[in-house]
Design an enzyme around this catalytic site. Structure first.
Site, PDB file in Angstrom:
ATOM      1  N   ALA A   1      53.659  -2.190 -21.769  1.00 54.76           N
ATOM      2  CA  ALA A   1      53.691  -2.921 -20.499  1.00 54.76           C
ATOM      3  C   ALA A   1      54.502  -4.198 -20.642  1.00 54.76           C
ATOM      4  CB  ALA A   1      52.262  -3.237 -20.043  1.00 54.76           C
TER       5      ALA A   1
ATOM      6  N   ASN B   1      48.829  -1.667 -29.648  1.00 50.15           N
ATOM      7  CA  ASN B   1      48.441  -0.267 -29.849  1.00 50.15           C
ATOM      8  C   ASN B   1      49.577   0.694 -29.529  1.00 50.15           C
ATOM      9  OD1 ASN B   1      45.739  -0.760 -30.554  1.00 50.15           O
ATOM     10  ND2 ASN B   1      45.183  -0.966 -28.398  1.00 50.15           N
TER      11      ASN B   1
ATOM     12  N   GLY C   1      49.945   7.952 -29.828  1.00 48.71           N
ATOM     13  CA  GLY C   1      50.534   9.287 -29.952  1.00 48.71           C
ATOM     14  C   GLY C   1      51.905   9.474 -29.319  1.00 48.71           C
ATOM     15  N   GLY C   2      52.405   8.465 -28.623  1.00 51.27           N
ATOM     16  CA  GLY C   2      53.751   8.585 -28.041  1.00 51.27           C
ATOM     17  C   GLY C   2      53.851   9.643 -26.955  1.00 51.27           C
TER      18      GLY C   2
ATOM     19  N   ARG D   1      38.824  13.797 -21.708  1.00 51.04           N
ATOM     20  CA  ARG D   1      38.340  13.146 -22.923  1.00 51.04           C
ATOM     21  C   ARG D   1      36.849  12.829 -22.877  1.00 51.04           C
ATOM     22  NH1 ARG D   1      43.400   8.941 -23.875  1.00 51.04           N
ATOM     23  NH2 ARG D   1      44.773  10.470 -24.855  1.00 51.04           N
TER      24      ARG D   1
ATOM     25  N   GLU E   1      46.729  -1.773 -20.058  1.00 52.01           N
ATOM     26  CA  GLU E   1      45.298  -1.590 -20.309  1.00 52.01           C
ATOM     27  C   GLU E   1      44.449  -2.778 -19.864  1.00 52.01           C
ATOM     28  OE1 GLU E   1      44.485  -0.242 -24.286  1.00 52.01           O
ATOM     29  OE2 GLU E   1      42.343  -0.004 -23.902  1.00 52.01           O
TER      30      GLU E   1
ATOM     31  N   ILE F   1      50.668   5.534 -21.114  1.00 46.80           N
ATOM     32  CA  ILE F   1      52.051   5.053 -21.285  1.00 46.80           C
ATOM     33  C   ILE F   1      52.764   4.936 -19.933  1.00 46.80           C
ATOM     34  CG2 ILE F   1      54.263   5.417 -22.472  1.00 46.80           C
ATOM     35  CD1 ILE F   1      52.817   6.556 -24.833  1.00 46.80           C
TER      36      ILE F   1
END
Lengths: 509, 509
Positions: free
Chosen positions: B50, B77, B82-83, B338, B479, B495
């Site tokens: 961001a 982070n 994980g990209g 999740r 976030e 992302i």
């Protein structure tokens, strides 16, 4: 200070810790400059269970106490709620032979709260619930003879106010307080800002007297310009007991955008988030502020908590059933925790535009205090039918299916087991749906309680994000706090929460 | 101002709106007295997706920009995750013939988010995700050829960084920024306080340079006394892009007391709540701050995000199974959202002290980028077995039951339907667990993402509780904001959230 207009005040109120920091020397000097209009030992914001309990306890210690209530009447939501008070190891539990424990109360609460409750607070509530009962009985509160057994509770532990309403507890407390010469009660007086000294201790408040809450405004906290500014010194402390935010259209929507502006609530219109948000500005820790509870026992045919809620809580959910009007079938455990029930009901209401119908028979009504049925019938929100046929016809329920559902449910009561939804039918005292007349009422969940709020410790002190220690001079109790109920509270657990932590705040100031 | 010691500053920081109000004239005067050490157009707090996105966008407009990062390294982070970047209507979706839409992205996100997501923010993310992709590709970010299909997404829409890590996106963005003469990047510099003018606009910050974050402290935000105070002017605005609070032991515990102090997290140690709580003090609206997400794909044999997470995300969960080590049976839909997966895994981990085992075969590994398997095998957290017998023996799984589970699962893949847990096995590209060698890894959920934060509008402006309007000069992205993901976010949706709202903050300042 007198020339700080409301408008400027608000602008400056928007200034945060940064700018203030810069003005530190000046701010310190200004602390001494505040000209207080009135001085008290203890300033209490709100006038519901938590506030009254804090007022009695602190006033009995000889403190000069002021109660600050923004509305025209005393009692907030406490005076219009169901008057249900869960007590562990109570005299009535002993009389009825109910085995209960602090641990069981905590376990029930944690289960409903999705295990995110703060256990140290729960333990205090359960341990001191009897002291809270004694306090209100000392004031003259009377209770129904028999314990109620509410959804989510493993055992009957709930006292029901003798008039079936929180007013049966609030009014005696209020009358008790009125007799104390060291207690001042201010209505139409709104808490505006905290006053802090140069060490960060809360030492007073700015209030607005002659405040006229305007329920026609969409957002009273931000739009209402009435009232006259007054500074009250709080020599020993300020107790935040101003309740939850079920009626704050803006703030509740941030937590759940599905809540429409006109969504009905059981709460009085003054239940806004203003005081809570002021506490965040002085660094109080936000806890669980996204959890909002809907009461599953309300009725769409009336506004607010109304008369049907208590009827459902006491009669239909314990001794009867709730059915899908389109199918005639049950769709939930009528004694599950509130969140579970509200979710099941919303599924019918929203997805199928179909209000569930709550049903019980005459035996059920004979088992509850007569006033509850009388009020609900008089209000026209509960209706009486001579036969199941009449009831089914009135709500358009398929008769054959409804009869089958009732027959099956009665068998479950006989067998002591509900294999469909796991309702603890053993708690229905063997009452089947059999004796005419029959009673029906439409059901809908309404915004009822906001679980989250300020983090307090077991002494009712408000914890600071900056120090993780108490903010000196700042206490809180009741619905404005967070953590005790976790994600969803059980019925009859709010009153002990309010009374116990109000009492503790009073004891500790 | 130089003589305002840290200690005093903190004390004064505890002073809230009330006292400040009283010191209003003085405070206004002091605003003019602030001696800024440095002046910028835009001050950005944080250095992850961001922050970098906001920096590029605002710097390309000619603004003088400073990035303020408290840690010794850039990327928060973002550089260790994980990209994975979900994009709607992307070039790869076109190439692979995937039918997608903004509405479908929103629907998937709302389902995972328990429908409390703020739809207007979600819509912006989905609509502008392609712009975010273009931005990072312009910087030189490379992606794996094939789209990933992550849990909870109706269609494949996820770009995977070519090196299988967020660093493959952050480093090109960082290198791009380093070439811009109007961008200053400050590491070991910590945001401390906002500076506001007399209208309540954010006009700068107080920072501490040469800050040495100390991961040995239990609570760096409150205990660390290092650094030298500096005032930065922000002529056009401040962007809060400092991330979530998964590593804030105190604050996360207030939201869920079950999270032990030593609970592992995929986050870097700097992920604390300090900046978020400062924003609440200036009246930012708290949204969903009690929702914390656990990543279900982590491994107890390593610390943090590690090497197993990406292996599970890409290989075992899509092309394989997760089994209860004690029974050899599956226990969840490996592609559920999740929250659902973490809940199912915690049931095994906590109730039965039994780490689930994630399993796939060689075909699965052939389907993912080779680096992911190489890293995980090298780290020893994923292990390779020549036979199912060897794998079962290594983890103590009952062999017969495991073989039966695999046989059944393979049949489900063939049939394109999983009647047990509803895994969308049609997304497994027909890959059965059949070709030796086989891969196994222990699973555990770890603290990964904090859903809640500051309320922003679609222009990335931080909304005030006092006015319900933007706080002038204050923006936020990523976030630290709340609302976009609701109660639980989908993988690869953070992302785009960070990049899109960072970009929008840059565009609007």
């Amino acid at each position: 200070m007198a020339n700080v207009s409301r408008r400027n005040f608000f602008k400056i109120g928007a200034v945060g810790a940064g700018m203030i920091a810069l003005g530190s020397t000046a701010a310190n000097a200004d602390t001494k400059k505040v000209k207080y209009d009135e001085e008290y030992d203890v300033v209490i914001i709100g006038s519901g269970f938590a506030a009254l309990s804090a007022a009695i306890t602190s006033a009995e210690k000889g403190n000069k106490v002021v109660i600050v209530e923004k509305m025209g009447r005393i009692g907030g939501n406490s005076v219009i709620n169901g008057g249900l008070l869960a007590v562990v190891h109570s005299p009535k539990q002993k009389a009825e032979g109910v085995q209960d424990s602090v641990e069981l109360y905590m376990k029930d609460s944690m289960k409903a709260g999705r295990n995110i409750n703060h256990p140290e607070l729960l333990k205090v509530i359960a341990t001191r619930s009897n002291d809270a009962l004694n306090l209100v009985q000392k004031c003259g509160a009377k209770f129904y003879d028999k314990l109620s057994h509410l959804g989510g509770h493993s055992v009957p532990r709930t006292y029901l106010s003798a008039n079936g309403s929180g007013s049966g507890i609030v009014i005696p407390m209020f009358n008790y307080l009125k007799k104390m010469p060291n207690v001042t009660i201010k209505r139409r007086t709104k808490f505006e800002e905290f006053i802090l000294d140069d060490t960060g201790s809360v030492v007073g408040i700015l209030a607005k007297e002659k405040y006229r809450f305007d329920s026609k405004l969409k957002d009273d906290d931000r739009e209402n310009k009435t009232g006259k500014e007054k500074y009250y010194k709080a020599k020993k402390g300020v107790v935040m007991a101003s309740g939850g935010f079920s009626r704050d259209i803006f703030y509740r929507k941030q937590q759940d955008p599905r809540i429409s502006d006109d969504a009905d609530s059981t709460n009085q219109p003054g239940a806004t988030a203003g005081a809570l948000l002021k506490a965040f500005e002085v660094g109080a820790v936000p806890v669980h502020v996204s959890w909002i509870q809907f009461g599953p026992w309300a009725c769409p045919d009336e506004k607010g908590f109304g008369a049907a809620s208590n009827f459902n809580i006491n009669a239909t959910f314990r001794y009867g059933i709730s059915v899908n009007a389109k199918t005639g079938k049950r769709y939930m455990n009528e004694l599950a925790d509130r969140r579970t029930r509200a979710t099941a009901m919303f599924k019918l209401v929203n997805d199928n535009k179909n209000y569930p119908i709550n049903i019980c028979d005459q035996t059920a009504v004979d088992n509850i205090i007569p006033e509850l049925a009388e009020k609900a019938l008089k209000a026209g929100v509960v209706k009486k039918y001579n036969t199941i046929e009449d009831l089914a016809a009135a709500y358009g329920i398929p008769l054959k299916e409804l009869k089958e559902t009732i027959k099956q449910y009665n068998n479950y009561v006989k067998a002591g087991k509900d294999p469909d939804f796991g309702k603890p039918v053993d708690k229905a005292d063997g009452v089947q749906i059999a004796k005419a007349p029959f009673y029906g009422t439409k059901g809908v969940p309404k915004l009822h309680h906001t679980m989250g709020g300020l983090k307090i410790n077991t002494k009712a002190q408000v914890i600071s994000t900056k120090t993780k220690e108490p903010i000196p001079g700042l206490y809180a109790a009741g619905e404005i706090t967070g953590g005790t109920h976790g994600a969803s509270r059980l019925g009859s657990c709010s009153i002990p929460d309010c009374l116990v932590f109000g009492m503790i705040a009073g004891e500790n100031i």
